[in-house]
Write an enzyme that holds these catalytic residues in place. Structure first.
Site, PDB file in Angstrom:
ATOM      1  N   ASP B 131       0.848  -1.187   0.000  1.00 16.58           N
ATOM      2  CA  ASP B 131       0.000   0.000   0.000  1.00 16.58           C
ATOM      3  C   ASP B 131       0.890   1.246   0.000  1.00 16.58           C
ATOM      4  OD1 ASP B 131      -2.437   1.242  -0.123  1.00 16.58           O
ATOM      5  OD2 ASP B 131      -2.758   1.245   2.033  1.00 16.58           O
ATOM      6  N   HIS B 138      -4.232  13.898   0.642  1.00 18.36           N
ATOM      7  CA  HIS B 138      -4.419  13.062   1.836  1.00 18.36           C
ATOM      8  C   HIS B 138      -3.182  13.139   2.731  1.00 18.36           C
ATOM      9  CE1 HIS B 138      -5.293   9.644   4.436  1.00 18.36           C
ATOM     10  NE2 HIS B 138      -4.158   9.081   4.054  1.00 18.36           N
ATOM     11  N   GLU B 204     -10.920   3.974   3.462  1.00  9.96           N
ATOM     12  CA  GLU B 204     -10.005   4.786   2.649  1.00  9.96           C
ATOM     13  C   GLU B 204     -10.260   4.453   1.184  1.00  9.96           C
ATOM     14  OE1 GLU B 204      -5.915   4.177   3.860  1.00  9.96           O
ATOM     15  OE2 GLU B 204      -6.114   5.599   5.521  1.00  9.96           O
ATOM     16  N   GLU B 206      -9.180   4.116  -2.452  1.00  4.57           N
ATOM     17  CA  GLU B 206      -7.923   3.957  -3.187  1.00  4.57           C
ATOM     18  C   GLU B 206      -8.183   3.316  -4.538  1.00  4.57           C
ATOM     19  OE1 GLU B 206      -4.649   2.200  -1.144  1.00  4.57           O
ATOM     20  OE2 GLU B 206      -5.233   2.986   0.828  1.00  4.57           O
ATOM     21  N   ASP B 238      -9.293   0.480   1.885  1.00  2.00           N
ATOM     22  CA  ASP B 238      -8.312   0.099   2.904  1.00  2.00           C
ATOM     23  C   ASP B 238      -8.896   0.438   4.280  1.00  2.00           C
ATOM     24  OD1 ASP B 238      -5.937  -0.480   4.240  1.00  2.00           O
ATOM     25  OD2 ASP B 238      -5.069   1.490   3.839  1.00  2.00           O
ATOM     26  N   ARG B 242      -8.541   3.751  13.348  1.00  2.47           N
ATOM     27  CA  ARG B 242      -7.662   4.896  13.620  1.00  2.47           C
ATOM     28  C   ARG B 242      -7.125   4.925  15.044  1.00  2.47           C
ATOM     29  NH1 ARG B 242      -6.339   5.903   8.541  1.00  2.47           N
ATOM     30  NH2 ARG B 242      -8.129   6.561   7.271  1.00  2.47           N
ATOM     31  N   GLN B 245      -4.382   2.394  15.092  1.00  5.73           N
ATOM     32  CA  GLN B 245      -3.276   2.901  14.278  1.00  5.73           C
ATOM     33  C   GLN B 245      -2.426   3.918  15.049  1.00  5.73           C
ATOM     34  OE1 GLN B 245      -4.646   4.409  10.506  1.00  5.73           O
ATOM     35  NE2 GLN B 245      -2.601   4.917   9.763  1.00  5.73           N
ATOM     36  N   LYS B 258      -4.861  -2.150  10.061  1.00  2.32           N
ATOM     37  CA  LYS B 258      -5.143  -2.285   8.632  1.00  2.32           C
ATOM     38  C   LYS B 258      -5.404  -3.728   8.209  1.00  2.32           C
ATOM     39  CE  LYS B 258      -3.867   2.027   7.303  1.00  2.32           C
ATOM     40  NZ  LYS B 258      -4.599   2.904   6.376  1.00  2.32           N
ATOM     41  N   THR B 262      -9.362  -5.672   3.641  1.00  2.00           N
ATOM     42  CA  THR B 262      -9.152  -4.741   2.534  1.00  2.00           C
ATOM     43  C   THR B 262     -10.088  -5.216   1.421  1.00  2.00           C
ATOM     44  OG1 THR B 262      -6.820  -4.518   3.139  1.00  2.00           O
ATOM     45  CG2 THR B 262      -7.449  -3.791   0.925  1.00  2.00           C
ATOM     46  N   GLU B 370     -10.107  12.411   7.657  1.00  2.00           N
ATOM     47  CA  GLU B 370      -9.911  13.743   7.075  1.00  2.00           C
ATOM     48  C   GLU B 370     -11.192  14.565   7.119  1.00  2.00           C
ATOM     49  OE1 GLU B 370      -7.624  14.267   3.254  1.00  2.00           O
ATOM     50  OE2 GLU B 370      -7.610  12.094   3.426  1.00  2.00           O
TER      51      GLU B 370
END
Lengths: 425, 425
Positions: B131, B138, B204, B206, B238, B242, B245, B258, B262, B370
């Site tokens: 990844d 971002h 996320e 992607e 993904d 948080r 993380q 993570k 996925t 975000e």
């Protein structure tokens, strides 16, 4: 401990009757990779053995083709009780007094081969490779270099087994040449990064653990059950390019500094063979861990580890002697943490312990970066030679073993030589 | 652009004749996973087609079983010129005026099936998943949250495509349920970490890129040749925890935050289908990159991306609209960097772009973290509902497409629903 009728099994051999590690070989008469066990200076070719009626006598419930596959994954997937039973049956077969194979000259000629005549291959197909950071003294020393006294360990270090996803495609078996990686790194901060062959190629001494059974996605493995998910262990060299690592690793971790090659020893020492060598690991200075990480006290193994550096000129120096009791987290703890959120492990997955170092001087450290304090001090070699990091043509050989003479449980060699980035293969 | 005789292909369909994405399906009459292409509301079952003499007319040089495998890997490994020729032959076959399949009622009945009647599977066997972090806005926004103004980007960000190794075993196809991960995180720094269901589950957006050809270990892929290593593209979610993380990621990067899942969209849009949509990506504020990263100017694609959040009550709000032109690094640059040190890519490997966000407000951001500035502001949903992070029962659906009506090249849906950590499956 029983003795064996197999000739030339030295008391100092890693591959005693008490061990019987499993591997994947090709032989002069069989070029298709298949399974074997090592004993002394011989291998017992399990595929050759499976052509005999003796095989079904020994293993009535095993699929007859189980050892004819090019990896040990199908055998590993059968689970630890089966591994235990198969190893015990093979120990009987090879014991002094058992005549079944001993007195069958034709089968012996077909199935008992000199180790020197066979070629070893990667023993498992690795789906995912995870590298942990469980060597306490390594983490402490690296932290001291990066952050200074008083801030050696990150706050999470004592609370969870820190790990990251590694690269499965570049895992190779002992003996495979490793090209010095080209990479991006900073020589002069005023100039910005440059590209070129890494100037700081290092090794890392680790223990590798192969997964036997997988878990379902979404389902965690309890720490008390995690032993049942272990197939066996190998030695592992996590080759590292320190200049590349220092520049790339923030904020997502090591990448090209690690993915150019990871070497494992070819013979998988089954989990049961290591049971007699359990010890308590490094005491966690953070005190009691969270409940899901509370495993048995004697969670790690006392495996003596040695590292030889052989120069291009052929001179060998043992540059480190350490032991795997310097791990602070056990593999069951790593498995429990890895699966806590539901991540599925699969048969053949490889878990690395992280670099294993002793608490003392350079002579018990598990990588050059620690031995040389980041390249500031030289490691002296045989003759007048010395190193900070590896030169082209250098060979690193890791050995590991435990147990008394005559009943040693060892790994053989995990060996790799660095060749020049400029050299075509 | 040619038109198709296939019925019910709406001008707004993602799966136009200009697209023809490849996937792996099972059908009511064939429960073994095998290959197909999607067109409008139908699929052309390539395994069913291969039973007809028409197949060898169309693809004289293809192995007849190539589309009967449970993944697209064998087809991908044939290389991009073959993918191009096969797609062109299928476009001819399905064009208005081509009668070979159109006027063969028996073959049509066997090979042209309603999309709604087939089940999609993971299209590729993924050896390794990497990844990246190539979405400029971002990276900038996340950096601003963590490090404040003036220090948004790490020094390496503009010099190399930052990436990390992800977890291959938890890659799942669109529609697979995702269990809320249990994890270790810190609620109150004075109390230390706790264990429990993550309170900050995020998505996320992607773009995913599947590798067609591998490189030999030790051999780098030049940026100018990297396009030949690409099979095709999918949408990728993904999923991220948080809170986990933030606690775990220093110093080795994201791990359990993570690896619980996925999600990828099921239909692989071939690299050639996206060629007309090339654009220049975000200009690198660091200026010219090192030579091995200098690829063509129009290295990224302008794919419109949308994210829907559907609540457990069934109300859907489109919470983000962005485009993949917000990438600063192209996939060829990622491949050149990934292999710089000799890391081998293999057929089926998956590369993620990293989260794709626009530079503007919450409505063009690619993740909730975000949008909500780390959970501080709510995202308003249809009715009186709102979110900071995902609730149990929430569904995230990502869509992506480019091109004019009648010739759209789209991905279909990348969809996943979070279920409770307490719920048994």
């Amino acid at each position: 401990m029983a003795t064996t009728w197999v000739p030339n099994v030295s008391p100092t051999s890693d591959f005693s009757l008490a061990n019987l590690p499993f591997g994947i070989i090709t032989t002069p008469s069989d070029p298709l990779p298949h399974a074997a066990v090592a004993i002394g200076t011989s291998v017992l070719d399990l595929k050759a053995l499976s052509t005999s009626p003796l095989f079904t006598d020994l293993f009535p419930s095993l699929p007859p083709q189980i050892f004819s596959h090019p990896t040990l994954n199908p055998f590993a997937a059968l689970g630890r009780p089966t591994h235990r039973a198969v190893r015990a049956a093979l120990q009987s077969l090879l014991s002094t007094g058992d005549s079944r194979l001993r007195d069958d000259p034709a089968l012996r000629a077909a199935a008992l081969l000199p180790l020197a005549q066979v070629k070893s291959h990667l023993p498992m197909a690795v789906g995912d490779y995870t590298d942990f950071y469980a060597g306490y003294h390594h983490a402490f020393a690296v932290g001291a270099m990066f952050r200074g006294p008083g801030a050696e360990l990150q706050p999470n270090y004592t609370r969870l087994p820190v790990g990251y996803h590694g690269r499965a495609s570049s895992i190779v078996v002992s003996g495979t040449l490793i090209r010095r990686p080209v990479g991006q790194f900073v020589l002069d901060p005023a100039e910005g990064p440059v590209v070129g062959p890494s100037r700081r190629v290092d090794f890392e001494v680790e223990l590798g653990c192969f997964v036997a059974r997988g878990n379902e996605m979404g389902e965690a493995v309890a720490v008390g059950e995690a032993e049942e998910y272990v197939f066996g262990y190998v030695l592992l060299n996590d080759w590292s390019a320190r200049d590349v690592q220092a520049w790339e690793y923030v904020p997502l971790g090591p990448f090209n500094s690690k993915n150019f090659g990871t070497t494992v020893s070819p013979w998988v020492v089954l989990a049961d063979a290591l049971e007699p060598f359990r010890v308590k690991g490094v005491e966690n200075p953070g005190g009691e861990v969270l409940e899901y990480l509370r495993g048995r006290e004697d969670g790690v193994f006392d495996i003596g580890l040695e590292v030889d550096l052989t120069t291009p000129e052929g001179d060998t120096t043992t540059i480190s002697r350490t032991t795997s009791r310097h791990l602070m987290w056990s593999f069951p703890q790593m498995i429990a943490h890895h699966t806590l959120g539901g991540c599925p492990l699969r048969t053949g997955d490889l878990l690395g312990s992280g670099t294993i170092s002793g608490p003392g001087g350079a002579e018990e450290r598990g990588c050059l970066s620690e031995m040389t304090q980041g390249g500031k001090k030289e490691v002296l070699l045989y003759g007048m030679d010395a190193r900070t990091f590896l030169k082209d043509g250098d060979t690193i050989t890791i050995r590991g073993a435990c147990g008394e003479p005559g009943a040693r449980v060892g790994f053989g060699e995990c060996r790799g030589r660095i060749y020049s980035a400029e050299q075509r293969r």
